[in-house]
Design an enzyme around this catalytic site. Structure first.
Site, PDB file in Angstrom:
ATOM      1  N   GLY A  19     -13.532  -5.131  39.490  1.00 45.16           N
ATOM      2  CA  GLY A  19     -14.899  -5.216  40.019  1.00 45.16           C
ATOM      3  C   GLY A  19     -15.843  -5.726  38.939  1.00 45.16           C
ATOM      4  O   GLY A  19     -17.009  -5.327  38.866  1.00 45.16           O
ATOM      5  N   GLY A  22     -19.450  -7.417  39.755  1.00 44.00           N
ATOM      6  CA  GLY A  22     -20.527  -6.650  40.375  1.00 44.00           C
ATOM      7  C   GLY A  22     -21.653  -6.349  39.387  1.00 44.00           C
ATOM      8  O   GLY A  22     -21.594  -6.737  38.221  1.00 44.00           O
ATOM      9  N   GLN A  23     -22.669  -5.635  39.885  1.00 40.81           N
ATOM     10  CA  GLN A  23     -23.869  -5.385  39.079  1.00 40.81           C
ATOM     11  C   GLN A  23     -23.533  -4.740  37.728  1.00 40.81           C
ATOM     12  O   GLN A  23     -23.951  -5.214  36.680  1.00 40.81           O
ATOM     13  CB  GLN A  23     -24.830  -4.469  39.851  1.00 40.81           C
ATOM     14  CG  GLN A  23     -26.157  -4.258  39.147  1.00 40.81           C
ATOM     15  CD  GLN A  23     -26.878  -2.980  39.574  1.00 40.81           C
ATOM     16  OE1 GLN A  23     -26.293  -2.099  40.206  1.00 40.81           O
ATOM     17  NE2 GLN A  23     -28.142  -2.872  39.224  1.00 40.81           N
ATOM     18  N   ILE A  46     -12.237  -9.437  43.276  1.00 38.75           N
ATOM     19  CA  ILE A  46     -11.657 -10.030  44.488  1.00 38.75           C
ATOM     20  C   ILE A  46     -12.117 -11.485  44.657  1.00 38.75           C
ATOM     21  O   ILE A  46     -11.532 -12.256  45.394  1.00 38.75           O
ATOM     22  CB  ILE A  46     -12.036  -9.181  45.737  1.00 38.75           C
ATOM     23  CG1 ILE A  46     -11.266  -9.575  46.996  1.00 38.75           C
ATOM     24  CG2 ILE A  46     -13.533  -9.196  46.001  1.00 38.75           C
ATOM     25  CD1 ILE A  46      -9.935  -8.925  47.108  1.00 38.75           C
ATOM     26  N   ARG A  47     -13.213 -11.821  43.931  1.00 40.84           N
ATOM     27  CA  ARG A  47     -13.727 -13.205  44.008  1.00 40.84           C
ATOM     28  C   ARG A  47     -14.050 -13.694  42.594  1.00 40.84           C
ATOM     29  O   ARG A  47     -14.152 -12.879  41.675  1.00 40.84           O
ATOM     30  CB  ARG A  47     -15.007 -13.242  44.853  1.00 40.84           C
ATOM     31  CG  ARG A  47     -16.085 -12.345  44.294  1.00 40.84           C
ATOM     32  CD  ARG A  47     -17.292 -12.166  45.197  1.00 40.84           C
ATOM     33  NE  ARG A  47     -18.041 -10.988  44.785  1.00 40.84           N
ATOM     34  CZ  ARG A  47     -18.998 -10.959  43.876  1.00 40.84           C
ATOM     35  NH1 ARG A  47     -19.350 -12.066  43.243  1.00 40.84           N
ATOM     36  NH2 ARG A  47     -19.620  -9.847  43.573  1.00 40.84           N
ATOM     37  N   ASP A  63      -7.158  -7.537  44.000  1.00 37.17           N
ATOM     38  CA  ASP A  63      -7.619  -6.753  45.145  1.00 37.17           C
ATOM     39  C   ASP A  63      -7.498  -5.281  44.748  1.00 37.17           C
ATOM     40  O   ASP A  63      -6.393  -4.763  44.546  1.00 37.17           O
ATOM     41  CB  ASP A  63      -6.726  -7.076  46.358  1.00 37.17           C
ATOM     42  CG  ASP A  63      -7.038  -6.188  47.560  1.00 37.17           C
ATOM     43  OD1 ASP A  63      -7.893  -5.289  47.447  1.00 37.17           O
ATOM     44  OD2 ASP A  63      -6.397  -6.402  48.612  1.00 37.17           O
ATOM     45  N   TYR A 153     -20.494   7.075  51.633  1.00 33.01           N
ATOM     46  CA  TYR A 153     -20.375   6.798  50.199  1.00 33.01           C
ATOM     47  C   TYR A 153     -20.329   8.116  49.415  1.00 33.01           C
ATOM     48  O   TYR A 153     -19.452   8.318  48.565  1.00 33.01           O
ATOM     49  CB  TYR A 153     -21.585   5.956  49.783  1.00 33.01           C
ATOM     50  CG  TYR A 153     -21.709   5.636  48.314  1.00 33.01           C
ATOM     51  CD1 TYR A 153     -20.739   4.871  47.667  1.00 33.01           C
ATOM     52  CD2 TYR A 153     -22.819   6.052  47.588  1.00 33.01           C
ATOM     53  CE1 TYR A 153     -20.879   4.554  46.327  1.00 33.01           C
ATOM     54  CE2 TYR A 153     -22.973   5.732  46.260  1.00 33.01           C
ATOM     55  CZ  TYR A 153     -22.002   4.980  45.623  1.00 33.01           C
ATOM     56  OH  TYR A 153     -22.148   4.661  44.296  1.00 33.01           O
ATOM     57  N   LYS A 157     -17.330   9.778  47.195  1.00 38.42           N
ATOM     58  CA  LYS A 157     -17.501  10.114  45.775  1.00 38.42           C
ATOM     59  C   LYS A 157     -17.130  11.577  45.503  1.00 38.42           C
ATOM     60  O   LYS A 157     -16.503  11.880  44.490  1.00 38.42           O
ATOM     61  CB  LYS A 157     -18.932   9.812  45.311  1.00 38.42           C
ATOM     62  CG  LYS A 157     -19.252   8.323  45.235  1.00 38.42           C
ATOM     63  CD  LYS A 157     -18.382   7.606  44.206  1.00 38.42           C
ATOM     64  CE  LYS A 157     -18.671   6.128  44.075  1.00 38.42           C
ATOM     65  NZ  LYS A 157     -17.725   5.405  43.219  1.00 38.42           N
TER      66      LYS A 157
HETATM   67  C1  AKB Z   1     -26.686   3.389  45.788  1.00 42.10           C
HETATM   68  O1  AKB Z   1     -27.916   3.327  45.967  1.00 42.10           O
HETATM   69  O2  AKB Z   1     -25.860   3.462  46.716  1.00 42.10           O
HETATM   70  C2  AKB Z   1     -26.170   3.437  44.377  1.00 42.10           C
HETATM   71  C3  AKB Z   1     -25.920   4.832  43.902  1.00 42.10           C
HETATM   72  C4  AKB Z   1     -27.038   5.759  43.744  1.00 42.10           C
HETATM   73  O3  AKB Z   1     -24.804   5.186  43.609  1.00 42.10           O
HETATM   74  N1  AKB Z   1     -27.078   2.788  43.491  1.00 42.10           N
END
Ligand code: AKB
Length: 329
Positions: A19, A22-23, A46-47, A63, A153, A157
């Site tokens: 990854g 990414g940011q 992945i890209r 991947d 999400y 986590k």
């Molecule tokens: C999000 O906003 O989903 C993320 C995080 C807080 O993990 N920046």
């Protein structure tokens, strides 16, 4: 003498970042290449990424959900440490819940299995303040408290943190993790997060002189400048194993601000800047997260400290964006 041996051990690491485009991945790749040497840090995604990332050291298409694919790269380069940065963030995962769960969980279990099989020595996996929910204390949210997240999400986590702890306790896997707050950067834009407004705002302020925020003006959230986030990531991975007392994930904090407060700060550099508010579904996510996080344990165990407050961060971002007009004009 011991310091020298420790230094040699650090330098013998070969790192794979999954990854990397990414940011956080871009900034992490840059920093780790500066510390360990370009050839020792394999960037993967992945890209394809920017020319700067792909040409400054080895790059592989990987991947994150494919264990065999990761294993091939691990064996090809003799990788010792994996930083798993691929993830679907809060707002996007609410739109694609099963895809979010699959990416976030399958990738973590693939890497933990490789560590269990002793193909890699150390794993870094980011958790998030999204592990907390509306039943967690909002002010000075403690390291250990109620965790009932309302987002996919956040659920991924919390589950991931427990998997990390499990692989550490059962199989001796050296896995380390931080619960990131919202990360603010200027080189690479985030995607799909609830805290992303605090990055977009700088770009729009310079480009248009105005910004429509998808959160309310008083939606206070924990945040951190990218420089500090990368410092913390490097620091926890360089700590001696006995300093890491938490094998789920560490609370990490730096600053906490509202959309109104960041807009006031930006006005110091762009006096005509105008902010408007049109809260959407992300406001509900923000409402469920902490206002201020207590990260005493990370500070005590492995010496974490942040450098940037809101005004130092804003000054740095505005100066850098003014010097790199191609990023926003
Ligand atoms: C999000 O906003 O989903 C993320 C995080 C807080 O993990 N920046």
């Amino acid at each position: 003498m011991y310091a020298y041996i420790f230094e040699l051990l650090i330098m013998s690491e070969t790192i794979l970042i999954i990854g990397a485009c990414g940011q956080i991945g871009v900034a992490l790749t840059e920093r780790l290449r500066a510390i360990y040497g370009n050839q020792q840090v394999i960037a993967s995604d992945i890209r394809e990424g920017s020319a700067a990332l792909m040409e400054s050291g080895p790059f592989e298409i990987v991947d994150a959900t494919n264990k065999e694919n990761i294993q091939e790269v691990v064996e090809k380069y003799g990788v010792t440490d994996v930083y798993l940065m691929a993830a679907m963030l809060s707002a996007t995962a609410e739109k694609y819940p099963l895809k979010g769960w699959d990416l976030n969980m399958t990738s973590l279990l693939a890497v933990l299995e490789l560590a269990k099989e002793k193909l890699i020595k150390k794993v870094y996996w980011p958790s998030s303040m999204a592990v907390f929910g509306s039943t967690s204390p909002k002010m000075n949210t403690p390291q250990q408290t109620v965790m009932e997240p309302s987002t996919v999400y956040g659920i991924s986590k919390v589950a991931g943190e427990h998997w990390c702890n499990y692989y550490h306790d059962k199989y001796g896997v050296d896995v380390r993790s931080i619960r990131y707050p919202g990360i603010i950067s200027w080189k690479t834009l985030p995607g799909g997060g609830t805290t992303d407004y605090a990055v977009d705002i700088y770009f729009e302020a310079l480009k248009k002189g105005s910004f429509e925020c998808f959160l309310k003006e008083d939606a206070r959230l924990p945040m951190m400048y990218m420089e500090d986030a990368i410092d913390a990531t490097v620091k926890i991975m360089q700590a001696a194993p006995e300093e890491i007392k938490v094998r789920t994930s560490y609370n990490l904090a730096a600053i906490s601000f509202t959309p109104k407060e960041i807009s006031e700060e930006i006005k110091k550099y762009v006096p005509e800047f105008e902010m408007s508010y049109a809260p959407d579904f992300r406001q509900d996510i923000a409402d469920s997260w902490p206002d201020i996080i207590d990260d005493t344990q990370a500070r005590k165990d492995w010496g974490w400290r942040h450098e940037y407050d809101l005004s130092a961060m804003t000054k740095d971002i505005i100066e850098n964006l003014k010097a790199n007009k191609d990023l926003w004009s």
